[in-house]
Enzyme design. Structure first.
Site, PDB file in Angstrom:
ATOM      1  CD  GLN A 118     -37.587 -26.359 -16.256  1.00 20.16           C
ATOM      2  OE1 GLN A 118     -37.603 -27.234 -15.395  1.00 20.16           O
ATOM      3  NE2 GLN A 118     -36.557 -25.554 -16.423  1.00 20.16           N
ATOM      4  CD  GLU A 119     -43.490 -30.079 -20.183  1.00 17.47           C
ATOM      5  OE1 GLU A 119     -43.564 -31.326 -20.339  1.00 17.47           O
ATOM      6  OE2 GLU A 119     -44.151 -29.453 -19.326  1.00 17.47           O
TER       7      GLU A 119
END
Length: 298
Positions: free
Chosen positions: A93-94
């Protein structure tokens, strides 16, 4: 009650704790020990003594305890302190950036951790180290939320709920009290609804909906929803493990009975219904049986 123990008082104690927590005795103590007040202190007192005596008693009965987690074996998974199962869920996600960038609230770098300077450059190895350190902080934070949730509701978090929350707080920050409060009170539908609201990011000084954050919140809430369904998953045990779990119940009951005699002046702090019920049942002389009659012990 599933455990047969000699002595009227032990049988009544077993029944009382089972009725209080709606679980086996050890799960009740396991739950109580996670509280931060004297009620939790009493739980820890019992827990420590059980662990000291369980191995000795198991050896006497020829029950093998090698390489077994005596504290957690057979305990409903949702009541256990946890580590994150899937670090890649957050890392993906990051994303990874080796140069510092402004994310709307601070300069970040690597896998979304805070940069030391606006022009910092970082290696992937250093980014991984910082990422792991930061995740560990959020893991500890969510474990504290789970402990408070258990103390208030008797309900913990499944692994998927836990991982979802670690991802959310890693991204949104631990100061999101609106989500934190809902987690603690056990309102899982409201938790997911509130999480979805954190889908905005600042760009050119304007706060607006971010497609990236919308996607992330959907993935996190989907994981959380899957976890809600797994909350009361049945723990499967081998016959040998079942023997150990039953023995732990017996040892716990005997130690509780001794502890009541030794700590007859114990009074929990606070005014929760569970604490009051605990006092009424467990401390002799308070006539709780009028309101909560114990079964006739043969």
């Amino acid at each position: 009650f599933p455990v047969t123990i000699n002595g009227d008082k032990n049988k009544q104690t077993s029944y009382a704790l089972n009725n209080l927590f709606g679980k086996k005795i050890w799960e009740g103590i396991h739950t109580a020990s996670q509280r931060g007040d004297e009620f939790g202190g009493f739980g820890k007192f019992i827990k420590d003594d059980v662990m000291k005596n369980l191995k000795l008693e198991a050896a006497k009965r020829g029950i093998n305890t090698d390489n077994l987690d005596l504290e957690n074996i057979g305990v409903t998974d949702s009541l256990k302190p946890k580590a994150i199962k899937d670090l890649n869920f957050i890392a993906t996600q990051e994303g990874f950036r080796n140069k510092a960038y402004y994310d709307g609230s601070q300069y970040s770098i690597g896998f979304g951790t805070k940069a030391n300077t606006p022009d910092e450059v970082i290696s992937r190895e250093e980014a991984q180290t910082r990422f792991t350190e930061r995740v560990n902080q959020d893991v500890a934070f969510v474990n504290r939320l789970q402990a408070e949730r258990i103390s208030r509701t008797g309900k913990g978090l499944s692994q998927k709920q836990f991982d979802s929350l670690v991802s959310f707080f890693y991204n949104a920050g631990q100061g999101v009290n609106s989500v934190k409060d809902l987690v603690i009170t056990g309102n899982d539908e409201a938790v997911m609804k509130k999480m979805r609201e954190f889908n905005k990011a600042e760009k050119d000084g304007v706060l607006s909906v971010s497609t990236g954050l919308v996607s992330r919140r959907e993935k996190e809430t989907k994981l959380y929803a899957e976890g809600v369904k797994e909350l009361d998953a049945v723990v499967k045990l081998t016959p040998e493990q079942e023997k150990l779990v039953n023995l732990r119940e017996e040892v716990t009951s005997r130690i509780i009975e001794t502890a009541i005699r030794d700590k007859g002046t114990f009074r929990p702090v606070g005014n929760t219904g569970r604490a009051r019920l605990y006092v009424n049942y467990m401390i002799p002389g308070l006539n709780a049986t009028k309101a909560y009659p114990l079964p006739t012990v043969s």
